[in-house]
Design a protein around this motif. Structure first.
Motif, PDB file in Angstrom:
ATOM      1  N   ARG A 280       0.658  -1.226  -0.273  1.00  0.00           N
ATOM      2  CA  ARG A 280      -0.078   0.060  -0.158  1.00  0.00           C
ATOM      3  C   ARG A 280       0.939   1.309  -0.177  1.00  0.00           C
ATOM      4  O   ARG A 280       1.929   1.294   0.292  1.00  0.00           O
ATOM      5  N   SER A 281       0.290   2.363  -0.347  1.00  0.00           N
ATOM      6  CA  SER A 281       1.059   3.654  -0.285  1.00  0.00           C
ATOM      7  C   SER A 281       2.081   3.867   0.762  1.00  0.00           C
ATOM      8  O   SER A 281       3.211   4.544   0.658  1.00  0.00           O
ATOM      9  N   SER A 282       1.354   3.457   2.134  1.00  0.00           N
ATOM     10  CA  SER A 282       2.279   3.962   3.159  1.00  0.00           C
ATOM     11  C   SER A 282       2.821   2.883   3.739  1.00  0.00           C
ATOM     12  O   SER A 282       3.508   2.955   5.020  1.00  0.00           O
ATOM     13  N   TYR A 283       2.766   1.594   3.271  1.00  0.00           N
ATOM     14  CA  TYR A 283       3.310   0.505   3.844  1.00  0.00           C
ATOM     15  C   TYR A 283       4.760   0.324   3.883  1.00  0.00           C
ATOM     16  O   TYR A 283       5.475   0.502   2.937  1.00  0.00           O
ATOM     17  N   HIS A 284       5.495   0.430   5.262  1.00  0.00           N
ATOM     18  CA  HIS A 284       7.003   0.406   5.139  1.00  0.00           C
ATOM     19  C   HIS A 284       7.296   1.668   4.652  1.00  0.00           C
ATOM     20  O   HIS A 284       8.337   1.714   4.261  1.00  0.00           O
ATOM     21  N   ALA A 285       6.595   2.739   4.737  1.00  0.00           N
ATOM     22  CA  ALA A 285       6.994   3.930   4.192  1.00  0.00           C
ATOM     23  C   ALA A 285       8.322   4.591   4.826  1.00  0.00           C
ATOM     24  O   ALA A 285       9.255   5.177   3.822  1.00  0.00           O
ATOM     25  N   ALA A 290      14.211   5.400   3.571  1.00  0.00           N
ATOM     26  CA  ALA A 290      15.754   5.386   3.777  1.00  0.00           C
ATOM     27  C   ALA A 290      16.412   4.635   2.284  1.00  0.00           C
ATOM     28  O   ALA A 290      17.540   5.146   1.789  1.00  0.00           O
ATOM     29  N   LYS A 291      15.690   3.811   1.933  1.00  0.00           N
ATOM     30  CA  LYS A 291      16.222   3.035   0.747  1.00  0.00           C
ATOM     31  C   LYS A 291      16.147   3.789  -0.507  1.00  0.00           C
ATOM     32  O   LYS A 291      17.154   3.796  -1.346  1.00  0.00           O
ATOM     33  N   LEU A 292      15.145   4.677  -0.588  1.00  0.00           N
ATOM     34  CA  LEU A 292      15.025   5.781  -1.702  1.00  0.00           C
ATOM     35  C   LEU A 292      15.846   6.531  -1.638  1.00  0.00           C
ATOM     36  O   LEU A 292      16.695   7.114  -2.786  1.00  0.00           O
ATOM     37  N   ARG A 293      16.496   7.269  -0.421  1.00  0.00           N
ATOM     38  CA  ARG A 293      17.389   8.292  -0.189  1.00  0.00           C
ATOM     39  C   ARG A 293      18.742   7.547  -0.735  1.00  0.00           C
ATOM     40  O   ARG A 293      19.638   8.276  -1.326  1.00  0.00           O
ATOM     41  N   ASP A 294      19.013   6.314  -0.102  1.00  0.00           N
ATOM     42  CA  ASP A 294      20.369   5.648  -0.524  1.00  0.00           C
ATOM     43  C   ASP A 294      20.442   5.580  -2.108  1.00  0.00           C
ATOM     44  O   ASP A 294      21.530   5.595  -2.499  1.00  0.00           O
ATOM     45  N   ALA A 295      19.321   5.241  -2.698  1.00  0.00           N
ATOM     46  CA  ALA A 295      19.264   4.758  -4.093  1.00  0.00           C
ATOM     47  C   ALA A 295      19.565   5.933  -5.066  1.00  0.00           C
ATOM     48  O   ALA A 295      20.532   5.991  -5.808  1.00  0.00           O
ATOM     49  N   ARG A 296      19.036   7.141  -4.610  1.00  0.00           N
ATOM     50  CA  ARG A 296      19.149   8.401  -5.199  1.00  0.00           C
ATOM     51  C   ARG A 296      20.639   8.794  -5.068  1.00  0.00           C
ATOM     52  O   ARG A 296      21.348   9.350  -5.985  1.00  0.00           O
ATOM     53  N   ASN A 297      21.210   8.999  -3.765  1.00  0.00           N
ATOM     54  CA  ASN A 297      22.648   9.129  -3.438  1.00  0.00           C
ATOM     55  C   ASN A 297      23.565   8.428  -4.432  1.00  0.00           C
ATOM     56  O   ASN A 297      24.549   8.987  -5.008  1.00  0.00           O
ATOM     57  N   LYS A 298      23.149   6.927  -4.464  1.00  0.00           N
ATOM     58  CA  LYS A 298      24.246   6.148  -5.190  1.00  0.00           C
ATOM     59  C   LYS A 298      24.361   6.355  -6.650  1.00  0.00           C
ATOM     60  O   LYS A 298      25.153   6.563  -7.483  1.00  0.00           O
ATOM     61  N   SER A 299      22.900   6.913  -7.198  1.00  0.00           N
ATOM     62  CA  SER A 299      23.012   7.255  -8.569  1.00  0.00           C
ATOM     63  C   SER A 299      23.537   8.584  -8.771  1.00  0.00           C
ATOM     64  O   SER A 299      24.367   8.535  -9.876  1.00  0.00           O
ATOM     65  N   LEU A 300      23.500   9.716  -7.989  1.00  0.00           N
ATOM     66  CA  LEU A 300      24.156  10.761  -8.246  1.00  0.00           C
ATOM     67  C   LEU A 300      25.780  10.478  -8.074  1.00  0.00           C
ATOM     68  O   LEU A 300      26.472  11.233  -8.812  1.00  0.00           O
TER      69      LEU A 300
END
Length: 306
Positions: A280-285, A290-300
């Motif tokens: 769901r949208s908020s499940y494990h949000a 944290a994963k999203l932030r790490d993934a973008r930092n890795k991409s940058l």
């Protein structure tokens, strides 16, 4: 009128989406806190199957602007009618609940408020500001309505700088007249594109339900549309019929199919994609942020090296 056998069939779900009834002390404590602060949660109003797990972990998605929606989408269990006036204490109560629960990450959503001049955008801003003041360490995710093209609404909320701006597309364009008749697919897509244009540092997020009669190719096209709008994070979950009067489940999508959607999304370039029957949208949000932030930092970092 629904026949008894229809209701029996309505209740039958595959084993992979059955969940335990909420009974923990932590669940009861979270429920009491929401009542004491006069707050609504989408967890309850939308009959989310994950409420037991999330509330036991003191995770809750606060629903602002009351508990009555001005629209009547075929998939949604939130009541429809004439809403009450906006509660001026809601921002403070939300911030106090966030502090009391010691949240590292909070999700704020709302009903549709087409009766308000700004669709409720100002209340989102007030809630974000109150949480920032009361719990400066807490990251804030918002899940907004489309604001019905109210002038300046999207811009106002984006400039309040939530950490994640989520707006769900809900389903594929072909099914909008049946499932989401009060909205327009490409307006919702433009909303998220506009947020990115205003502030590229804000993570954008959107999700759809499957099992409503969509085709795999249509899901793939929605992914492409999302990536064209530079959406960072996509969620895909199984639609569950809240009551016999809501849109019926056309089929239960298997866990293997969800895994294939996840692989497809990763291949299309999302920083993060969550695709499971109970997503769901908020499940494990919080964990996902944290994963999203790490993934973008890795991409940058990878882009800087090239």
């Amino acid at each position: 009128m629904n026949k008894p056998e229809d209701n029996e069939k309505f209740q039958r779900k595959p084993k992979w989406i059955r969940v335990k009834a909420p009974v923990s002390r932590e669940y009861q404590a979270t429920r009491k806190l929401m009542r004491d602060k006069n707050l609504h949660t989408v967890c309850e109003e939308a009959a989310c199957p994950n409420i037991g797990e999330c509330w036991s972990k003191k995770h809750a998605t606060v629903m602002i602007l009351g508990d009555t929606c001005t629209r009547a989408c075929a998939f949604c269990n939130i009541k429809t009618g004439r809403p009450m006036q906006v509660d001026p204490l809601e921002p403070m109560n939300t911030a106090e609940a966030c502090a009391a629960m010691g949240l590292n990450h909070i999700v704020i959503t709302s009903v549709d408020r087409d009766d308000l001049d700004d669709g409720g955008a100002d209340q989102f801003v007030r809630v974000i500001e109150a949480i920032r003041e009361r719990s400066p360490h807490t990251t804030i995710e918002i899940l907004t309505p489309d604001f019905r093209n109210k002038p300046g609404a999207i811009e106002k909320v984006a400039r309040a700088k939530p950490d994640v701006f989520n707006h769900n597309l809900e389903t594929v364009p072909r099914l909008y007249p049946k499932i989401r008749p009060g909205a327009r697919f490409y307006h919702s897509l433009r909303l998220l594109d506009t947020v990115k244009q205003i502030d590229p540092s804000i993570f954008t997020k959107s999700g759809i339900m499957v099992g409503l009669g969509e085709e795999r190719l249509e899901v793939s096209q929605v992914m492409d549309d999302m990536r064209m709008a530079d959406i960072d994070f996509m969620t895909i979950g199984q639609y569950l019929q809240p009551t016999p009067r809501h849109a019926k489940v056309e089929r239960f999508v298997t866990p293997d199919e969800f895994k294939s959607y996840e692989r497809m999304g990763k291949g299309k370039g999302f920083h993060l994609i969550s695709a499971t029957p109970l997503t769901r949208s908020s499940y494990h949000a919080g964990d996902d942020f944290a994963k999203l932030r790490d993934a973008r930092n890795k991409s940058l970092k990878a882009n800087n090296k090239t």
